[in-house]
Design a protein around this motif. Structure first.
Motif, short mmCIF file in Angstrom:
data_model
loop_
_atom_site.label_atom_id
_atom_site.label_comp_id
_atom_site.label_asym_id
_atom_site.label_seq_id
_atom_site.Cartn_x
_atom_site.Cartn_y
_atom_site.Cartn_z
N ALA A 190 0.84 -1.20 0.00
CA ALA A 190 0.00 0.00 0.00
C ALA A 190 0.87 1.24 0.00
CB ALA A 190 -0.90 -0.01 1.23
N PRO A 191 0.33 2.38 -0.47
CA PRO A 191 1.08 3.63 -0.41
C PRO A 191 1.52 3.92 1.03
CG PRO A 191 -0.90 3.92 -1.73
CD PRO A 191 -0.97 2.54 -1.08
N ASP A 192 2.62 4.62 1.18
CA ASP A 192 3.23 4.83 2.48
C ASP A 192 2.69 6.04 3.25
OD1 ASP A 192 4.24 6.91 1.03
OD2 ASP A 192 6.30 6.18 1.03
N GLY A 193 1.61 6.64 2.78
CA GLY A 193 1.07 7.80 3.47
C GLY A 193 1.54 9.10 2.86
N LYS A 194 2.66 9.07 2.14
CA LYS A 194 3.12 10.28 1.45
C LYS A 194 2.16 10.61 0.32
CE LYS A 194 8.06 9.66 2.15
NZ LYS A 194 9.33 9.43 1.46
N GLY A 195 1.56 9.61 -0.26
CA GLY A 195 0.73 9.80 -1.44
C GLY A 195 -0.74 10.00 -1.13
N ASP A 196 -1.04 10.90 -0.24
CA ASP A 196 -2.44 11.14 0.08
C ASP A 196 -3.09 12.19 -0.80
OD1 ASP A 196 -2.38 9.23 2.04
OD2 ASP A 196 -1.98 10.65 3.65
N THR A 197 -2.30 12.86 -1.63
CA THR A 197 -2.84 13.87 -2.54
C THR A 197 -2.16 13.76 -3.88
OG1 THR A 197 -1.25 15.54 -1.86
CG2 THR A 197 -3.35 15.50 -0.67
N LEU A 247 -7.92 11.81 -16.05
CA LEU A 247 -8.07 10.77 -15.03
C LEU A 247 -6.77 9.99 -14.86
CD1 LEU A 247 -9.79 9.18 -13.03
CD2 LEU A 247 -10.64 7.83 -14.97
N ALA A 248 -6.14 9.61 -15.95
CA ALA A 248 -4.86 8.89 -15.87
C ALA A 248 -3.81 9.76 -15.18
CB ALA A 248 -4.39 8.48 -17.26
N SER A 249 -3.80 11.03 -15.49
CA SER A 249 -2.85 11.93 -14.85
C SER A 249 -3.07 11.99 -13.35
CB SER A 249 -2.97 13.34 -15.46
OG SER A 249 -2.07 14.22 -14.86
N LEU A 250 -4.32 12.09 -12.94
CA LEU A 250 -4.64 12.12 -11.52
C LEU A 250 -4.18 10.84 -10.83
CD1 LEU A 250 -6.14 13.47 -9.10
CD2 LEU A 250 -8.18 12.23 -9.86
N LEU A 251 -4.43 9.70 -11.44
CA LEU A 251 -4.07 8.42 -10.84
C LEU A 251 -2.56 8.19 -10.80
CD1 LEU A 251 -6.92 6.22 -12.35
CD2 LEU A 251 -6.72 7.03 -9.98
N THR A 252 -1.83 8.84 -11.67
CA THR A 252 -0.37 8.68 -11.64
C THR A 252 0.30 9.75 -10.80
OG1 THR A 252 -0.13 9.91 -13.71
CG2 THR A 252 -0.27 7.50 -13.86
N ASP A 253 -0.46 10.72 -10.32
CA ASP A 253 0.10 11.77 -9.46
C ASP A 253 0.21 11.34 -8.00
OD1 ASP A 253 0.59 13.65 -11.35
OD2 ASP A 253 -1.13 14.92 -10.87
N VAL A 254 -0.45 10.27 -7.62
CA VAL A 254 -0.43 9.84 -6.22
C VAL A 254 0.84 9.04 -5.97
CG1 VAL A 254 -1.64 8.55 -4.42
CG2 VAL A 254 -2.96 9.88 -6.09
N GLU A 255 1.72 9.61 -5.21
CA GLU A 255 3.02 9.00 -4.94
C GLU A 255 2.87 7.70 -4.16
OE1 GLU A 255 7.12 10.19 -2.61
OE2 GLU A 255 5.77 11.77 -3.26
N GLY A 256 3.66 6.69 -4.55
CA GLY A 256 3.69 5.43 -3.83
C GLY A 256 2.67 4.41 -4.28
N ALA A 257 1.91 4.72 -5.34
CA ALA A 257 0.89 3.78 -5.79
C ALA A 257 0.98 3.52 -7.29
CB ALA A 257 -0.50 4.32 -5.43
N SER A 258 2.15 3.72 -7.86
CA SER A 258 2.30 3.60 -9.31
C SER A 258 1.95 2.20 -9.83
CB SER A 258 3.72 3.97 -9.74
OG SER A 258 4.65 3.11 -9.13
N HIS A 259 2.17 1.19 -9.01
CA HIS A 259 1.90 -0.18 -9.45
C HIS A 259 0.40 -0.48 -9.53
CE1 HIS A 259 2.61 0.00 -5.13
NE2 HIS A 259 1.68 -0.91 -5.02
N ALA A 260 -0.45 0.39 -9.02
CA ALA A 260 -1.91 0.15 -9.08
C ALA A 260 -2.51 0.65 -10.38
CB ALA A 260 -2.61 0.83 -7.90
N PHE A 261 -1.79 1.50 -11.11
CA PHE A 261 -2.30 2.01 -12.40
C PHE A 261 -1.52 1.34 -13.51
CE2 PHE A 261 -2.46 5.04 -15.94
CZ PHE A 261 -3.83 5.08 -16.12
#
Length: 179
Positions: free
Chosen positions: A3-10, A51-65
């Motif tokens: 899971a994302p480490d908390g840094k990627g909340d925005t 939408l793709a840009s938004l989903l790739t902007d969240v740090e620490g979750a790149s493997h989910a997109f």
């Protein structure tokens, strides 16, 4: 997947234009995808990859997109998603049928578990068509594809696109929860 480490909340890049509730919804969706070891894909027309840009902007979750398809033209919908041109000619690019075909094409042409498609009139619509009409479809690999139609009205290109992002995130969350 972790899971994302908390840094990627925005979503840092789009933060000036995307409201906090949308950023939080995107981060929560990605965190839940990471926990469930599922991936997402998008097939976007009127949102143009927002939408793709938004989903790739969240740090620490790149493997989910997994990937995004920006299929603004009819040719792109056919070439990248495998939609028959006859279907687009018969139903129109902004239709339930084409949205569903886009989502299903994104599933078939990716490794994603869930795919969201969006097609509509974000700005001015052609004569006889409705400004702000947007069709969404969300499919899950091996499952059914849900459709949703929204009538945002003639509120402007930006507000329609932001409204579409909000609906898209909700539909992907629902598809994830139905697993």
């Amino acid at each position: 997947m972790s899971a994302p480490d908390g840094k990627g909340d925005t979503a840092e890049t789009l933060s000036p234009i995307i409201s906090e509730d949308i950023e939080k919804a995107a981060a929560a969706l990605l965190k839940n995808c990471c926990s469930a070891e599922l991936t997402l894909a998008t097939a976007e027309s009127c949102t143009g990859g927002l939408l793709a840009s938004l989903l790739t902007d969240v740090e620490g979750a790149s493997h989910a997109f997994e990937r995004g398809f920006v299929v603004y033209s009819e040719d792109a919908k056919c070439e990248l998603l495998g939609i028959r041109s006859e279907r687009i000619e018969a139903c129109g690019a902004v239709s339930r049928e084409v949205a569903v075909a886009m989502a299903e094409g994104a599933i078939e042409r990716s490794h994603a578990d869930i795919a969201l498609a969006v097609t509509g009139y974000a700005g001015a619509a052609p004569p006889g068509e409705e400004a702000g009409l947007v069709h969404f479809a969300c499919g899950r690999r091996g499952g059914s594809t849900a459709h949703r139609e929204e009538h945002f009205g003639d509120i402007g290109r930006g507000p329609v696109r932001i409204g579409a992002i909000r609906v898209a995130l909700e539909m992907m969350r629902q598809a994830l929860e139905q697993g």
